[in-house]
Each structure stands twice: as structure tokens, then as C-alpha cells.
Motif scaffolding. Structure first.
Motif, PDB file in Angstrom:
ATOM      1  N   ARG A   1       0.861  -1.185   0.000  1.00  0.00           N
ATOM      2  CA  ARG A   1       0.000   0.000   0.000  1.00  0.00           C
ATOM      3  C   ARG A   1       0.890   1.224   0.000  1.00  0.00           C
ATOM      4  NH1 ARG A   1      -5.382  -1.063   1.625  1.00  0.00           N
ATOM      5  NH2 ARG A   1      -5.525  -3.300   2.024  1.00  0.00           N
TER       6      ARG A   1
ATOM      7  N   GLU B   1       0.120   7.567  -1.051  1.00  0.00           N
ATOM      8  CA  GLU B   1      -0.650   8.339  -2.052  1.00  0.00           C
ATOM      9  C   GLU B   1      -0.649   7.621  -3.385  1.00  0.00           C
ATOM     10  OE1 GLU B   1      -0.141  12.474  -2.373  1.00  0.00           O
ATOM     11  OE2 GLU B   1       0.308  12.693  -0.238  1.00  0.00           O
ATOM     12  N   GLN B   2      -1.722   7.765  -4.130  1.00  0.00           N
ATOM     13  CA  GLN B   2      -1.801   7.097  -5.434  1.00  0.00           C
ATOM     14  C   GLN B   2      -0.889   7.783  -6.457  1.00  0.00           C
ATOM     15  OE1 GLN B   2      -6.105   7.272  -6.025  1.00  0.00           O
ATOM     16  NE2 GLN B   2      -6.092   5.034  -6.037  1.00  0.00           N
TER      17      GLN B   2
ATOM     18  N   ASP C   1       0.326   8.296 -10.826  1.00  0.00           N
ATOM     19  CA  ASP C   1      -0.335   8.506 -12.126  1.00  0.00           C
ATOM     20  C   ASP C   1       0.012   7.424 -13.145  1.00  0.00           C
ATOM     21  OD1 ASP C   1      -1.165  11.026 -11.099  1.00  0.00           O
ATOM     22  OD2 ASP C   1       0.738  11.915 -11.724  1.00  0.00           O
TER      23      ASP C   1
ATOM     24  N   ARG D   1      -4.894  -0.470  -6.236  1.00  0.00           N
ATOM     25  CA  ARG D   1      -5.036   0.510  -5.132  1.00  0.00           C
ATOM     26  C   ARG D   1      -4.085   1.686  -5.304  1.00  0.00           C
ATOM     27  NH1 ARG D   1      -5.179  -4.149  -1.587  1.00  0.00           N
ATOM     28  NH2 ARG D   1      -2.917  -4.000  -1.337  1.00  0.00           N
ATOM     29  N   ALA D   2      -2.890   1.386  -5.872  1.00  0.00           N
ATOM     30  CA  ALA D   2      -1.827   2.406  -5.924  1.00  0.00           C
ATOM     31  C   ALA D   2      -1.979   3.383  -7.086  1.00  0.00           C
ATOM     32  CB  ALA D   2      -0.464   1.708  -6.040  1.00  0.00           C
ATOM     33  N   LEU D   3      -2.777   3.000  -8.099  1.00  0.00           N
ATOM     34  CA  LEU D   3      -2.825   3.767  -9.347  1.00  0.00           C
ATOM     35  C   LEU D   3      -4.118   4.586  -9.428  1.00  0.00           C
ATOM     36  CD1 LEU D   3      -1.289   4.100 -12.064  1.00  0.00           C
ATOM     37  CD2 LEU D   3      -2.462   2.031 -12.854  1.00  0.00           C
ATOM     38  N   LYS D   4      -3.999   5.832  -9.859  1.00  0.00           N
ATOM     39  CA  LYS D   4      -5.196   6.680  -9.993  1.00  0.00           C
ATOM     40  C   LYS D   4      -6.083   6.164 -11.134  1.00  0.00           C
ATOM     41  CE  LYS D   4      -3.057  10.912  -8.396  1.00  0.00           C
ATOM     42  NZ  LYS D   4      -2.323  12.070  -8.891  1.00  0.00           N
ATOM     43  N   HIS D   5      -7.371   6.411 -11.033  1.00  0.00           N
ATOM     44  CA  HIS D   5      -8.302   6.062 -12.108  1.00  0.00           C
ATOM     45  C   HIS D   5      -7.852   6.730 -13.408  1.00  0.00           C
ATOM     46  CE1 HIS D   5     -11.293   4.156  -9.550  1.00  0.00           C
ATOM     47  NE2 HIS D   5     -11.069   5.115  -8.664  1.00  0.00           N
TER      48      HIS D   5
ATOM     49  N   ARG E   1      -6.087   1.628 -15.487  1.00  0.00           N
ATOM     50  CA  ARG E   1      -6.968   1.604 -14.311  1.00  0.00           C
ATOM     51  C   ARG E   1      -8.290   2.204 -14.771  1.00  0.00           C
ATOM     52  NH1 ARG E   1      -9.656   0.882 -10.484  1.00  0.00           N
ATOM     53  NH2 ARG E   1      -9.297   1.471  -8.309  1.00  0.00           N
TER      54      ARG E   1
END
Ligand SMILES: C[S@@+](CC[C@H](N)C(=O)[O-])C[C@H]1O[C@@H](n2cnc3c(N)ncnc32)[C@H](O)[C@@H]1O
Length: 255
Positions: free
Chosen positions: A98, A101-102, A104, A130-134, A252
Motif C-alpha cells: 500500500r 498516495e496514489q 499517475d 489501489r496504488a494507481l489513480k483512475h 486503471r
């Protein structure tokens, strides 16, 4: 004798055949074409000695490298500090981590997706999800086995200054139903007149193309974007016969 990853200097020479500037150009090409978000933070899984960190820093990306091996991380941190104080390093397992912060954009290079079984593979994608932004991309180099064989041996030599490194990579299938291979990496090093041998042995679950597509299709957090031969986006893999260093890109799913 698991010692290759404890000797980052020799590992770095062994794999110095890559053109890291051209490879970062490919990251940017893929991002421009397929990312749904602008990219300023990037995460490398199994970063090792972080070969791309200087070039990424030069292009103003904020880099996070994640690895299980403290010696690799220390070597990578020293290299990064020489060019940029913003890079961060995480001692963690890529199959279950984890981040605070996510990011890019995420990437894993040289087949370093190190899942030992299917549960770890699934947990790896949970962690990256979980680690990657949408809308961000996950870039995988040589992590899908397009031309599998039950046994393989490859050998090459590289040199830097007075140091010569002969590398031998061997794999053999130990569990066909679970798709688990034993892999070994041997470095025969000639450094300042002294000969040294280092070997690293580990097991890894191979991922085949069609099960990879099914795995991703069954998930709600990633979508398949594409795969190409030899880091070249003009070479999609359809009907390609000779496959080398294939890249695969996932996205993602947008919220
Ligand atoms: C083949 S090296 C690749 C290093 C680097 N990414 C490169 O392109 O040269 C694989 C790296 O993955 C790391 N590694 C192996 N299993 C790992 C795990 N479960 N979690 C995090 N790192 C792992 C090793 O310590 C090693 O540094």
C-alpha cells in the motif's frame, strides 16, 4: 547462494544493454496515446537499481521505486540523490503493498513481476489497482510469456571499464499445473583481475497471454489497452512470430 541482487553494481552492468532514454520515450508515447490523466508521479515495481530514475527525473517526473531488496534500494537511492532529491524508495513486496498516495503511472520491467503463485498474482493486481489513480496506466515489460518453453538457457556478456560480466539466465518448469518455473541468474564477473561468481535462484509463476486477458477481463479495476513487440508501438503482437521484450499496457478503469 542468492547474491545477484545483493550486488547491484554487477547487476547493472549485466543488464546495461537497454537504451533507457529510448525506453522513457516509449513511456511518454504510451502515456500520450492512452492515459486518461496527466502524469507527474510514476511508480516502478521491482525497481532494483532504478535504471530509468535519472532520465525520469530529468523529464521532471516524481519517481517512486519499490523493491524487496535493501541493497538494491540503497544503490538506487544513491543514484537518485545524485540527480534529484524528490525520488522516493519503498522497501515492500510487490505482491502486497500500500502506498500513502496514489500515482499517475506504474511500470514493471524485464519480467520482474515476481508472483510465485496465482494468489500472489491476483494480490499483485489488487495492490497496483489501489496504488494507481483512475485512468492511469500500468506498463509491463516482458511479463507475459508469449513463447513459453519448459526449459531455456540464455547467455550474454557486457563490460564497463575494466569490469566484465558474463550473465547466464536459466529457467525450467517445476510445476506444470501451477505454471511455476525455477529461474536462476548467474553472473561470472572479472573485476580488477579477480574472478567472482554470483547466483540468484527463485521460483516464478508464468503468465500466458490468453489467461492474462481473462484475468484482466474478470477484474473491475483494470482494462486491457494493448500489447506490442520489442518496445515498438508500430508492432502490435497480432500474428508476430519472433517475440522479444514484448510490452503490455493496462489502464486503471475510470471512476
Ligand atoms: C530483474 S530485477 C529488475 C530490476 C529493474 N527493474 C531493472 O529493470 O533492471 C528484479 C528486481 O525485483 C525485485 N523483487 C523480486 N521479488 C520482489 C517482490 N516480491 N517485491 C518487490 N521486489 C521484488 C528484486 O529484488 C530485483 O531488484
Amino acid at each position: 547462494m542468492n547474491e545477484v541482487y545483493k550486488n547491484p553494481k554487477y547487476y547493472e552492468i549485466a543488464f546495461s544493454f537497454r537504451d533507457v532514454v529510448a525506453e522513457v520515450d516509449v513511456f511518454e508515447q504510451v502515456i500520450e496515446q492512452y492515459s486518461r490523466i496527466p502524469v507527474s508521479t510514476v511508480l516502478e515495481l521491482g525497481c532494483g537499481h532504478a535504471p530509468h530514475v535519472a532520465e525520469l527525473a530529468r523529464r521532471k517526473y516524481q519517481y517512486i521505486g519499490l523493491d524487496l531488496n535493501p541493497a538494491m534500494l540503497e544503490y538506487a537511492r544513491d543514484k537518485a540523490n545524485a540527480v534529484d532529491a524528490l525520488s522516493q524508495f519503498e522497501l515492500a513486496d510487490m505482491t502486497d503493498f500500500r502506498l500513502a498516495e496514489q500515482v499517475d503511472f506504474a511500470f514493471v520491467l524485464l519480467g520482474s513481476l515476481q508472483a510465485r503463485n496465482t494468489a500472489e498474482l491476483v494480490s499483485h493486481f489488487d495492490s497496483v489497482g489501489r496504488a494507481l489513480k483512475h485512468g492511469g496506466l500500468y506498463f509491463l515489460d516482458w511479463c507475459v510469456a508469449f513463447s513459453p518453453s519448459n526449459q531455456s538457457v540464455e547467455s550474454w556478456e557486457m563490460a564497463r571499464g575494466q569490469v566484465k560480466v558474463k550473465t547466464t539466465s536459466q529457467t525450467h518448469l517445476i510445476d506444470p499445473a501451477e505454471q511455476i518455473f525455477e529461474e536462476s541468474l548467474t553472473l561470472e564477473v572479472e573485476d580488477g583481475g579477480a574472478m567472482k561468481v554470483f547466483r540468484e535462484t527463485f521460483t516464478a509463476r508464468q503468465v500466458y497471454p490468453q489467461e492474462f486477458l481473462l484475468l484482466i477481463a474478470a477484474r473491475s479495476d483494470f482494462e486491457f489497452v494493448g500489447w506490442w513487440n520489442n518496445w515498438d508501438m508500430s508492432q502490435p503482437l497480432d500474428k508476430t512470430r519472433e517475440i522479444s521484450r514484448p510490452i503490455t499496457v493496462l489502464r486503471r478503469v475510470c471512476a
